[in-house]
Design an enzyme around this catalytic site. Structure first.
Site, mmCIF file in Angstrom:
data_model
loop_
_atom_site.group_PDB
_atom_site.id
_atom_site.type_symbol
_atom_site.label_atom_id
_atom_site.label_comp_id
_atom_site.label_asym_id
_atom_site.label_seq_id
_atom_site.Cartn_x
_atom_site.Cartn_y
_atom_site.Cartn_z
ATOM 1 N N LYS A 1 -1.996 -1.659 -3.781
ATOM 2 C CA LYS A 1 -3.006 -0.566 -4.011
ATOM 3 C C LYS A 1 -2.074 1.026 -4.080
ATOM 4 O O LYS A 1 -0.802 1.168 -3.025
ATOM 5 C CB LYS A 1 -3.799 -0.299 -2.726
ATOM 6 N N TYR B 1 -15.469 1.267 -6.537
ATOM 7 C CA TYR B 1 -16.861 1.739 -6.642
ATOM 8 C C TYR B 1 -17.510 1.647 -7.598
ATOM 9 O O TYR B 1 -18.776 2.229 -7.748
ATOM 10 C CB TYR B 1 -16.158 2.952 -5.548
ATOM 11 N N ARG C 1 -9.973 10.078 1.821
ATOM 12 C CA ARG C 1 -10.344 10.991 3.173
ATOM 13 C C ARG C 1 -11.028 11.834 2.993
ATOM 14 O O ARG C 1 -11.677 11.949 4.698
ATOM 15 C CB ARG C 1 -8.680 11.824 3.178
ATOM 16 N N LYS D 1 0.946 -1.445 -0.065
ATOM 17 C CA LYS D 1 -0.516 -0.415 -0.118
ATOM 18 C C LYS D 1 0.617 1.264 0.421
ATOM 19 O O LYS D 1 1.387 1.213 0.757
ATOM 20 C CB LYS D 1 -0.839 0.006 1.151
HETATM 21 C C1 PBG Z 1 -7.357 3.113 5.516
HETATM 22 C C2 PBG Z 1 -7.349 3.343 3.817
HETATM 23 C C3 PBG Z 1 -7.322 4.039 3.150
HETATM 24 C C4 PBG Z 1 -7.819 3.792 1.581
HETATM 25 C C5 PBG Z 1 -8.025 1.742 2.483
HETATM 26 N N1 PBG Z 1 -7.841 2.466 3.227
HETATM 27 C C6 PBG Z 1 -6.900 5.432 2.969
HETATM 28 C C7 PBG Z 1 -5.652 6.114 3.670
HETATM 29 O O1 PBG Z 1 -4.373 4.857 3.225
HETATM 30 O O2 PBG Z 1 -5.392 6.957 3.764
HETATM 31 C C8 PBG Z 1 -8.250 4.097 0.643
HETATM 32 C C9 PBG Z 1 -8.626 4.085 -0.308
HETATM 33 C C10 PBG Z 1 -9.892 4.742 -1.513
HETATM 34 O O3 PBG Z 1 -8.745 5.318 -1.279
HETATM 35 O O4 PBG Z 1 -10.450 4.565 -2.214
HETATM 36 N N2 PBG Z 1 -5.818 3.151 5.664
#
Ligand code: PBG
Length: 322
Positions: A248, A313, A205, A195
């Protein structure tokens, strides 16, 4: 054999021929639909930065879950928005929190739909970071125990799978051990393994109300230029007991989806994140591109790169057209 013997256009002449030689097909089985669950009833609050996505109370999540299941999508992933945030994100393991209630409702009424939960503290902490703060950084080991509480609470409510997304070191092992000790050895872990600290999480966010109040996530999420390190993160998560690994975001990291598919013989998931969704939606709304075609092209490309599962989504919408 070169031209004029070889004419690749022969197999592109019409849709029937194209269908016969098509290499990659997207199916509803490949897709996972995310939902943002908030407290209250009859709430459907649109997320401005993600047209078509809303924060929903449990009743509306249930309604949409039925629709999602009817299109053939096998799974949803839940993100929670708590009533109150605090320094430790304690509502994350509240057995009556929005996510826990949504799990129980969906499993009762749509039992065939797999419910996955995102395990992270950023939506629940008042500072917006993914763990507990010590000094000016997130304390890795102190965070593990809280993630474990959250994962256990989700699974006790009936979650079919947990997906730790916090990027703390050792969290897969911590969650695996805790699940096994509580007789949940049958519950799989979908690890957000590679990630990256990405600008493409921006719209999420707003949806999850999880913007860090100071600093950023670069001391725990990965540095975007690093591909070899992504493979090491995946290897570590597999050693710790991950059942499915994730890359991701998806589009800027297709090379890593491809590498993960070839370097590890396990199911690979890819998250087509909020920013990737909003870019297409924005351009579509403005009439700058054909949204349906762009969406199919993007999701098919993620699958062609090697993803077995795509969190997006667009899941329900796309599955309805397949
Ligand atoms: C939680 C999380 C995030 C996303 C999924 N789980 C946000 C982040 O790490 O800031 C992002 C998902 C998206 O942007 O669709 N930590």
């Amino acid at each position: 054999m070169a031209f004029p013997i070889n004419r690749p256009r022969r197999l592109r002449r019409n849709e029937t021929l194209r269908r016969m030689v098509r290499e990659t097909r997207l199916t509803p089985d490949d897709l996972i639909q995310p939902y943002f669950v908030c407290p209250g009833r009859h709430i459907k609050k649109q997320v401005a930065a993600m047209p078509g996505v809303a924060q929903m109370s449990v009743d509306n999540v249930l309604r949409e879950a039925r629709e999602t299941y009817a299109t053939g999508v096998p799974a949803i992933i839940l993100f929670g928005i708590p009533q109150h945030k605090d320094a430790h994100g304690s509502e994350a393991w509240d057995d009556n929190g929005p996510v826990q209630c949504a799990i129980r409702e969906v499993k009762e009424h749509v039992p065939g739909l797999a419910v996955i939960t995102d395990v992270c503290l950023c939506e629940y902490t008042d500072h917006g970071h993914c763990g507990v703060i010590a000094g000016d950084d997130v304390d890795n080991d102190a965070t593990l125990e809280l993630l474990v509480r959250e994962a256990l609470s989700h699974v006790r409510a009936g979650a079919d799978m947990v997906a730790p997304s916090d990027m703390m070191d050792g969290r897969v092992a911590a969650v695996r051990t805790a699940l096994d000790n509580e007789n949940f050895s049958h519950i799989p872990i979908l690890a957000y393994s590679a990630k990256f600290a990405s600008a493409f999480y921006g719209p999420f966010r707003e949806a999850a109300e999880s913007t860090p109040q100071f600093g950023d996530r670069r001391s725990y999420q990965m540095d975007p230029p690093n591909g070899d390190e992504a493979m090491r993160e995946i290897a570590l998560d597999l050693e710790e007991g991950a059942d499915i690994v994730m890359v991701k975001p998806a589009l800027p990291y297709l090379d890593l989806i491809y590498r993960a598919r070839h370097e590890f013989n396990v199911p690979v998931a890819a998250y087509n994140v909020s920013g990737e969704y909003s870019m297409i939606r924005a351009a579509g709304i403005n009439g700058w591109l054909d949204e349906e075609r762009a969406t199919m092209e993007v999701l098919t490309a993620i699958k062609r790169a090697g993803a077995d599962l795509i969190l997006t989504y667009f899941a329900t919408q796309v599955a309805g057209r397949l």
